[in-house]
Motif scaffolding. Structure first.
Motif, PDB file in Angstrom:
ATOM      1  N   ARG A   1      22.611  30.840  39.498  1.00 55.05           N
ATOM      2  CA  ARG A   1      23.963  30.543  39.044  1.00 55.05           C
ATOM      3  C   ARG A   1      24.889  30.353  40.238  1.00 55.05           C
ATOM      4  O   ARG A   1      24.652  30.843  41.337  1.00 55.05           O
ATOM      5  CB  ARG A   1      24.454  31.655  38.153  1.00 55.05           C
ATOM      6  CG  ARG A   1      24.591  32.986  38.828  1.00 55.05           C
ATOM      7  CD  ARG A   1      24.997  33.975  37.766  1.00 55.05           C
ATOM      8  NE  ARG A   1      25.764  35.052  38.333  1.00 55.05           N
ATOM      9  CZ  ARG A   1      25.208  36.209  38.652  1.00 55.05           C
ATOM     10  NH1 ARG A   1      23.912  36.383  38.486  1.00 55.05           N
ATOM     11  NH2 ARG A   1      25.943  37.171  39.153  1.00 55.05           N
ATOM     12  N   VAL A   2      25.957  29.624  39.988  1.00 56.77           N
ATOM     13  CA  VAL A   2      26.801  29.159  41.074  1.00 56.77           C
ATOM     14  C   VAL A   2      27.369  30.305  41.903  1.00 56.77           C
ATOM     15  O   VAL A   2      27.539  30.193  43.109  1.00 56.77           O
ATOM     16  CB  VAL A   2      27.926  28.244  40.517  1.00 56.77           C
ATOM     17  CG1 VAL A   2      28.818  28.999  39.559  1.00 56.77           C
ATOM     18  CG2 VAL A   2      28.736  27.626  41.636  1.00 56.77           C
ATOM     19  N   SER A   3      27.611  31.470  41.278  1.00 58.18           N
ATOM     20  CA  SER A   3      28.236  32.556  42.025  1.00 58.18           C
ATOM     21  C   SER A   3      27.236  33.396  42.810  1.00 58.18           C
ATOM     22  O   SER A   3      27.609  34.352  43.456  1.00 58.18           O
ATOM     23  CB  SER A   3      29.034  33.441  41.066  1.00 58.18           C
ATOM     24  OG  SER A   3      28.209  33.909  40.037  1.00 58.18           O
ATOM     25  N   SER A   4      25.951  33.041  42.757  1.00 58.66           N
ATOM     26  CA  SER A   4      24.962  33.800  43.509  1.00 58.66           C
ATOM     27  C   SER A   4      24.849  33.219  44.926  1.00 58.66           C
ATOM     28  O   SER A   4      25.011  32.016  45.115  1.00 58.66           O
ATOM     29  CB  SER A   4      23.619  33.718  42.778  1.00 58.66           C
ATOM     30  OG  SER A   4      22.568  33.904  43.677  1.00 58.66           O
ATOM     31  N   ASP A   5      24.588  34.065  45.918  1.00 53.17           N
ATOM     32  CA  ASP A   5      24.499  33.514  47.270  1.00 53.17           C
ATOM     33  C   ASP A   5      23.049  33.333  47.710  1.00 53.17           C
ATOM     34  O   ASP A   5      22.702  33.450  48.868  1.00 53.17           O
ATOM     35  CB  ASP A   5      25.271  34.374  48.274  1.00 53.17           C
ATOM     36  CG  ASP A   5      24.784  35.803  48.277  1.00 53.17           C
ATOM     37  OD1 ASP A   5      23.800  36.091  47.584  1.00 53.17           O
ATOM     38  OD2 ASP A   5      25.400  36.637  48.968  1.00 53.17           O
TER      39      ASP A   5
END
Lengths: 462, 417
Positions: free
Chosen positions: B74-78
């Motif tokens: 997901r987009v908020s994972s680094d």
């Protein structure tokens, strides 16, 4: 009188069995041998008359089983097959259906073992590419449990039709030249030892697709028996993967980012605008509250026809505690003036309620909120929209548009388009005033402003 | 970035996709040079997690604009990101396939730019494999949520199987953890595929030769254990999908402690036994004529973790037993604990010739310890009193229980179940 018959292949067995059956020789009177055993001194195949061949009919399924069982390594396979044939033709025609009969049971077990071995050969053969100047071929060495090369080879010919390939086993081999299958003698493993550089890429895949959080070694060994590991390139890294697994899982849990509730638990029990506005300052759903002066909630009448949603408060808004009071707010007021809309007629709010910035000397520079912060703050906006139920919803810039219209929304592609969303039947997105202010090209800036005014006019229509 | 690094990232990102099946396409595509599909899939390897390696399972990219809370991409994972080119995927698939490492390609992707663009890129991979390489092996494409129907139809031409992830068991779970994915959109994508499959089949029946469309059907995947949704709701959703959408398979993926997982999700190790029980229950629905609602017998609406669902059903429905193996119908025989579909068929054949005795059942390798309390044979009459015993559960389940205890001790060390 006991007879000795030496059999190698299914065809030989079939011929001999017919002769023996024709001569009425009972299974207990025959001893079958194969080359694998000690050659019998008294091998005597001539004693059965060649003319006395029996014309018998047996179920087709028996021939299928016999062909498969013939490839089994067990020395008793020929006599077991003959005994079954004898019983089938001597008053037990339905014998094969009696799966709990000892002979039938054993036949089925042997058939199953051979079928499984064929299946495993299809699975575990690993070709290595051998390229010369003229042509490329693919070579594999595999160790099956039974004599199954001829059972498995047609499958490889169908699958790798347009490749030259060879498969070697300790006792048999087969070569495909894109036309015919040629069978030959066995080859020791040492003769097929070329490396294939692609194997390391395969191991990379194998290591990456393994999930260290779930380890089931017994299951793996049951399906991929250790005796085959020698010819499987990926098997060489299994031990390393297992050794590293606990550490990898620990790392996975360690790197767990922790956080992230949404603001849901900070919402007041009464979801009216006044209660929401006073509750928002207690919100700690993301880290932004630690650095901002205060939360900036939406402002405007509860029965507003139009709701405007910006991205987040800026430096001035953060200090004043009101939305759109800085330079962007002034630009918005200019547009409102052209359209003769009173600022007090609309409700203005932001997707994120706290100011996010980086400190540069004395200045606080605006920083775009990330999706985690937007996600956390979302319940406030949803509560505002639910309380007001606007006639028209205007998204100022990409951030609110992506939050409310769709993740793949592009302001350049769909600006000014009125569409229905789950929040409002008339949802429209336009430039963020700050984007217009930042535009260095004066002509373009003016054009964007006119588009902005046009979009607001569209929103105000009806 | 080198292909090796991309492969490491994009295979790692794909490992939470449970689907591994490579079966169902009965005929190899005409004109193919390399590759075949002959109905039955082959597992080419096994990793130490006990799962098979049948397909090259990768993402085209793990960049994603969505923010689904259970998903590692997901987009908020680094998490580290990578993107394959179309040619790289084509070449990897062919090279692996020619060495007999794999049965085919399973391609999924994070969403870049928008759904349609991403779907087009995936279709391009499949199309190049089929046309440029004349590849006849298996291809499974995971369709992208919200991609247009026209693109899904094109994907079905090149792929053997299509799948649309239902993601989570209930609509409420979706709202909570994947608010950007909407159940109606997911369901309409499935219906679109189903209708096209039906249409193709009808044309074939009528004697036409329509272009291929997903001959191995469609499947889906659902994550369990990420919310408190009980098994009964999981199974009801699955049952609706089997009957309404004619899915070939529903895959259950126990929520894994993925890196960067959110605190909103329960952070324990994946409930593997629960996943196992769900698959057993799924099997009972598909092949044994059980309904979702009758399988779950526990008060908390979950499957029992101690005993298998068929045994649990038998213990809760003792009035149904004992079943006489020499007289009972196919459907009744299927309900006996410890006897599977194959053995039921064998019993029906055998008993035409003679009365079955207990030794016959043992030779068929039924799980006699589980079975004996529930059957009548020519020489075995368990008293009705046996069936009424309160401790019957412990009697028939003793072995399983000991195994569980043993496993628990072992799994404390290895995490293995």
């Amino acid at each position: 009188m006991e007879r000795f018959v030496s059999i190698e292949t299914y065809e030989q067995w079939r011929t001999e069995a017919r002769r023996l059956l024709g001569a009425g020789i009972a299974p207990s009177d025959v001893h079958f041998s194969t080359l694998d055993e000690q050659p019998t001194l008294f091998a005597d195949t001539e004693s059965v008359s060649k003319t006395a061949r029996a014309n018998v009919t047996v179920p087709k399924s028996f021939l299928e089983i016999a062909q498969t069982v013939a490839c089994h390594q067990s020395p008793v396979r020929w006599e077991l097959l003959y005994r079954t044939l004898w019983r089938l033709t001597h008053n037990e025609p339905a014998l094969l259906q009696m799966v709990t009969d000892d002979d039938v049971h054993e036949l089925h077990q042997m058939k199953k073992a051979v079928t499984r071995d064929v299946h495993k050969m299809k699975a575990f053969v690993r070709f290595r590419r051998v390229a010369s100047a003229l042509e490329e071929t693919y070579v594999a060495w595999h160790r099956p449990d039974h004599r199954i090369v001829s059972l498995a080879a047609p499958f490889f010919a169908r699958r790798f039709k347009a490749m030259n390939w060879s498969i070697f086993t300790p006792i048999e081999s087969v070569v495909w030249d894109q036309q015919t299958l040629r069978y030959g003698a066995g080859v020791p493993a040492s003769e097929v030892s070329d490396e294939d550089s692609l194997e390391s890429l395969w191991k990379t895949y194998y290591a990456s697709i393994f999930n260290p959080a779930r380890v089931k070694v017994a299951m793996m060994k049951r399906e991929m028996p250790v005796r085959h590991w020698q010819t499987l390139p990926e098997a060489s890294i299994i031990q390393d993967l297992l050794d590293d697994a606990p550490q990898r899982v620990a790392d996975m849990i360690e790197r767990n980012e922790g956080f992230a509730d949404t603001a849901t638990k900070f919402l007041p029990p009464q979801p009216d605008l006044d209660s929401l506005a006073s509750a928002v300052n207690c919100c700690e759903a993301c880290d932004l509250h630690q650095f901002a002066t205060q939360a900036v909630f939406g402002e405007g009448p509860r029965d507003a026809k139009i709701v405007l949603v910006g991205e987040q408060p800026g430096d001035r808004e953060d200090i004043a505690g009101k939305p759109f009071v800085g330079p962007a707010g002034e630009l918005l007021d200019r547009a409102f003036a052209e359209l003769e809309i009173g600022r007090d007629e609309v409700y203005i709010t932001n997707v994120v309620k706290h100011f996010k910035f980086t400190q540069r000397g004395k200045r606080r520079l605006h920083k775009k909120p990330n999706s985690r912060e937007i996600y956390a703050c979302r319940p406030w906006l949803e509560a505002e929209l639910a309380a007001i139920q606007p006639h028209t919803l205007v998204c100022l810039g990409a951030t609110p548009a992506q939050a409310l219209i769709g993740r793949d929304f592009r302001i350049t592609a769909s600006r000014g388009v009125v569409q229905a969303t789950e929040w409002c039947q008339r949802t429209i997105a336009t430039w963020h005033p700050a984007a217009i202010l930042r535009m260095p090209d004066a002509a373009r800036k003016e054009q964007m402003f006119q588009e902005f005014v046009g979009d607001l006019a569209k929103a105000n229509a009806q | 970035m080198e292909v090796r690094e991309k492969l490491a990232i994009l295979a790692d990102a794909a490992k939470y996709d449970a689907s591994c099946a490579s079966s169902g396409s009965k005929k190899t595509r005409a004109d193919s040079l390399i590759g075949s599909t002959e109905g039955m899939g082959i597992c080419h390897s096994y990793t130490p997690d006990g799962r098979c390696v049948s397909l090259l399972k990768i993402l085209l990219t793990n960049y994603c604009i969505y923010d689904c809370q259970y998903c590692v991409n997901r987009v908020s994972s680094d998490t580290p990101r990578a993107r394959f080119t179309v040619d790289e995927v084509v070449s990897l698939t062919m090279e692996f396939y020619k060495r007999n490492y794999i049965e085919g390609l399973f391609l999924s992707s994070g969403i870049i730019q928008n759904s349609d663009y991403t779907m087009e890129q995936m279709i391009l991979v499949a199309k190049r494999l089929r046309t440029d390489q004349r590849y006849g092996g298996y291809i499974h494409l995971k369709t992208i949520p919200n991609a247009s129907q026209a693109l899904i139809e094109e994907a079905g031409q090149w792929a053997d199987r299509l799948s649309v992830n239902i993601e989570l068991p209930t609509e409420g779970d979706l709202v909570r953890l994947a608010p950007e994915k909407k159940k109606p959109q997911i369901v309409s994508a499935m219906s679109g595929i189903r209708e096209k499959i039906d249409e193709t089949k009808q044309e074939e029946k009528a004697g036409f030769k329509p272009p291929r469309f997903a001959p191995a059907g469609q499947s889906t995947q659902m994550i369990v254990g990420a919310t408190e949704t009980p098994d009964i709701d999981v199974l009801k959703t699955a049952s609706d999908l089997y009957s309404g959408q004619k899915l070939r398979r529903v895959y259950y993926s126990a929520y894994s402690p993925i890196p960067h997982a959110d605190a909103r999700l329960p952070g324990q190790s994946p409930p593997l036994i629960r996943e196992h029980r769900l698959y057993q229950a799924d099997w009972l629905m598909r092949f044994y004529g059980f309904d979702a609602e009758e399988i779950v017998t526990e008060h908390d609406c979950n499957l029992s973790l101690e005993i298998d669902p068929k045994l649990a059903w038998a213990l809760a429905n003792r009035h149904f037993f004992p079943v006489d193996v020499n007289r009972a119908s196919y459907e009744e025989l299927l309900r006996i604990p410890g006897i599977g579909v194959r053995n039921v068929k064998r019993i029906l054949t055998l008993r035409k010739h003679r009365n079955l005795r207990s030794t016959d059942l043992r030779k068929l390798r039924v799980a006699w310890n589980r079975t004996k309390a529930f059957v009548l044979t020519a020489d075995h009459h368990p008293g009705v009193r046996d069936l009424d015993r309160l401790n019957l559960k412990t009697k028939v389940a003793t072995k399983d229980k000991q195994l569980l205890l043993f496993d628990a001790a072992g799994s404390a060390l290895s995490g293995e179940v």
